[in-house]
Design an enzyme around this catalytic site. Structure first.
Site, PDB file in Angstrom:
ATOM      1  CB  SER A 179       6.629  12.570  -1.698  1.00  0.00           C
ATOM      2  OG  SER A 179       5.670  11.570  -2.173  1.00  0.00           O
ATOM      3  CG  ASN A 211      -0.934   8.281   3.644  1.00  0.00           C
ATOM      4  OD1 ASN A 211      -1.509   7.168   3.146  1.00  0.00           O
ATOM      5  ND2 ASN A 211      -0.380   9.101   3.368  1.00  0.00           N
ATOM      6  CG  HIS A 239      -1.225   5.225  -0.136  1.00  0.00           C
ATOM      7  ND1 HIS A 239      -1.813   5.791   1.133  1.00  0.00           N
ATOM      8  CD2 HIS A 239      -1.946   4.747  -0.843  1.00  0.00           C
ATOM      9  CE1 HIS A 239      -3.125   5.038   1.078  1.00  0.00           C
ATOM     10  NE2 HIS A 239      -3.337   4.436  -0.012  1.00  0.00           N
ATOM     11  CG  ASP A 240       6.623   7.058  -3.102  1.00  0.00           C
ATOM     12  OD1 ASP A 240       6.360   8.342  -2.604  1.00  0.00           O
ATOM     13  OD2 ASP A 240       7.480   6.456  -3.412  1.00  0.00           O
ATOM     14  NE  ARG A 274      -3.908   2.108   2.443  1.00  0.00           N
ATOM     15  CZ  ARG A 274      -4.123   2.866   3.568  1.00  0.00           C
ATOM     16  NH1 ARG A 274      -3.331   2.676   4.875  1.00  0.00           N
ATOM     17  NH2 ARG A 274      -4.855   3.731   3.567  1.00  0.00           N
ATOM     18  CG  HIS A 279      -7.981  -3.747  -1.511  1.00  0.00           C
ATOM     19  ND1 HIS A 279      -8.831  -2.775  -1.757  1.00  0.00           N
ATOM     20  CD2 HIS A 279      -6.865  -2.928  -1.058  1.00  0.00           C
ATOM     21  CE1 HIS A 279      -8.577  -1.432  -1.537  1.00  0.00           C
ATOM     22  NE2 HIS A 279      -7.277  -1.512  -1.140  1.00  0.00           N
ATOM     23  CB  VAL A 316       0.941  11.548  -3.511  1.00  0.00           C
ATOM     24  CG1 VAL A 316       1.020  12.729  -2.995  1.00  0.00           C
ATOM     25  CG2 VAL A 316      -0.531  11.034  -3.208  1.00  0.00           C
TER      26      VAL A 316
END
Ligand code: HEM
Ligand SMILES: *[C@@H]1O[C@H](CO)[C@@H](O)[C@H](O)[C@H]1NC(C)=O
Ligand SMILES: *[C@@H]1O[C@H](CO)[C@@H](O)[C@H](O)[C@H]1NC(C)=O
Length: 326
Positions: free
Chosen positions: A76, A94, A66-67, A62, A193, A70
């Site tokens: 980041s 997060n 998410h890195d 995950r 998932h 964005v």
């Protein structure tokens, strides 16, 4: 498998996939002379962490998503907030749910000791996500090296770039299209998932406050709903309460996620949304029945995800500590 065999296999996979979608500046074996042990160190440290708590596998997969969604795969998400800046990792999407930062820190410490200032945090995360998938039974895939670390991380950017679990199909499709992914790839990647957990607050609206006419989401399979209500009581203030993402096999990377979705046992509105269109529903069905076909597609989609918006060459920096810019 021997390193050499592995390299040959990776090259074969790359050739057969076509190299056209390899981002300029990334390379296979990027560290082969500057830090030959880089990928091995990542794998050994990740495997050690997962033997201790396999849940970190889901966390690291995950984290890679998410890195990359964005500001691209630039590490980041790993940056800590400072007195003057709230970073991505402190966004409610997060924090407190994203896990595995300590694993990345431990890998980084070992790599700094072995090859100072050489291996980027963004590359470490990309390798670690792949290793997590392989550890839990998914197919491995090649990860190129050469990402540089970004110097910017802004909390508010998580909201506009990451899809919400309450999304409908058109919102999901749009969110992935914004990053260059097809609707098919979106369905394929949602299969992540198949492992991990969710915090109760991400599903409480489906259980208790769905719509004006239904407190309980009618598209949630009733026996699962009963179980989830027990695990996530209404008005529960325990922010750390979690439920497994996939009651069949929450620790095995397989296509059982799609069987859950077909049985209306997907946790999120965004999971069940995949059934709301004949094209995506058909894809869900195919993935449910053909684990290895899905695994192959998932590997390709992760290969692509891991190259999203990367900084290469002389841009960015190689952070010495993944939590702070140099
Ligand atoms: C399709 C849109 C997606 C939505 C709306 C979504 C949303 C979410 C939410 C709300 C959680 C629960 C986090 C928590 O409360 O602990 C979660 C967990 C997770 N997501 Fe997604 N996600 C999406 C796509 C993806 C993708 C593309 C990946 C990776 C390729 C991914 C990997 C994971 C994993 C592995 C977990 C479990 C994390 C853990 O156990 O720590 N998700 N997701
Ligand atoms: C999806 O949600 C958005 C925002 O709530 C809404 O405008 C749109 O009509 C919805 N689409 C479908 C197909 O339900
Ligand atoms: C239920 O949902 C409505 C509409 O989304 C919202 O205004 C309200 O605050 C929610 N109630 C609870 C108890 O969360």
């Amino acid at each position: 498998m021997e390193r050499k065999e592995e390299m040959v296999l990776a090259m074969f996979v790359l050739l057969s996939w076509g190299s056209s979608f390899i981002e300029a500046g990334l390379q296979m074996g990027f560290y082969s002379s500057s830090c030959p042990q880089a990928e091995m160190v990542v794998r050994s440290e990740v495997n050690m962490a997962l033997r201790n708590d396999v849940g970190f596998a889901a966390g690291l997969v995950r984290m890679q998503f998410h890195d990359c969604f964005v500001r691209g795969c630039d590490g980041s998400v790993l940056l800590d907030s400072t007195p003057t800046n709230k970073a991505e990792k402190d966004s409610p999407v997060n924090n407190p749910s994203l896990r595995g930062f300590e694993v990345i820190d431990r890998v980084k410490a070992r790599l700094e000791a072995a090859c100072k200032g050489t291996v980027s945090c963004a590359d470490i995360l990309a390798f670690a996500a792949r290793d997590s998938i392989a550890f839990t039974g998914g197919f491995g895939y090649p990860v190129l090296g050469g990402r540089r670390d970004g110097r910017v991380s802004i909390l508010s950017e998580t909201f506009s770039n990451l899809p919400s679990p309450n999304s409908n199909l058109s919102q999901l499709t749009q969110s992935f299209a914004n990053k260059g992914f097809s609707q098919d790839e979106m369905v394929t990647l949602s299969g992540a998932h198949t492992i991990g957990r969710a915090h109760c607050n991400t599903i409480s609206n489906r259980l208790y406050n769905f719509s004006a006419t239904n407190q309980l989401d009618p598209s949630l399979e009733p026996s699962l709903a009963t179980q989830l209500k027990q695990q996530c009581p209404q008005g529960n203030n325990d922010k750390s309460a979690v439920v497994p993402m996939n009651l069949r096999s929450s620790y095995t990377f397989d296509s059982s996620y799609y069987s859950n979705v077909l049985a209306m046992r997907g946790l999120f509105t965004s999971d069940e949304a995949l059934l709301t269109d004949p094209m995506t529903a058909n894809r869900v069905m195919m993935n449910a029945f053909d684990n290895s076909m899905w695994q192959n597609q998932f590997s390709r989609a992760m290969f692509k995800l891991s190259q999203l918006g990367v900084i290469t060459g002389t841009g960015g920096e190689i952070r010495l500590n993944c939590r702070v810019i140099n």
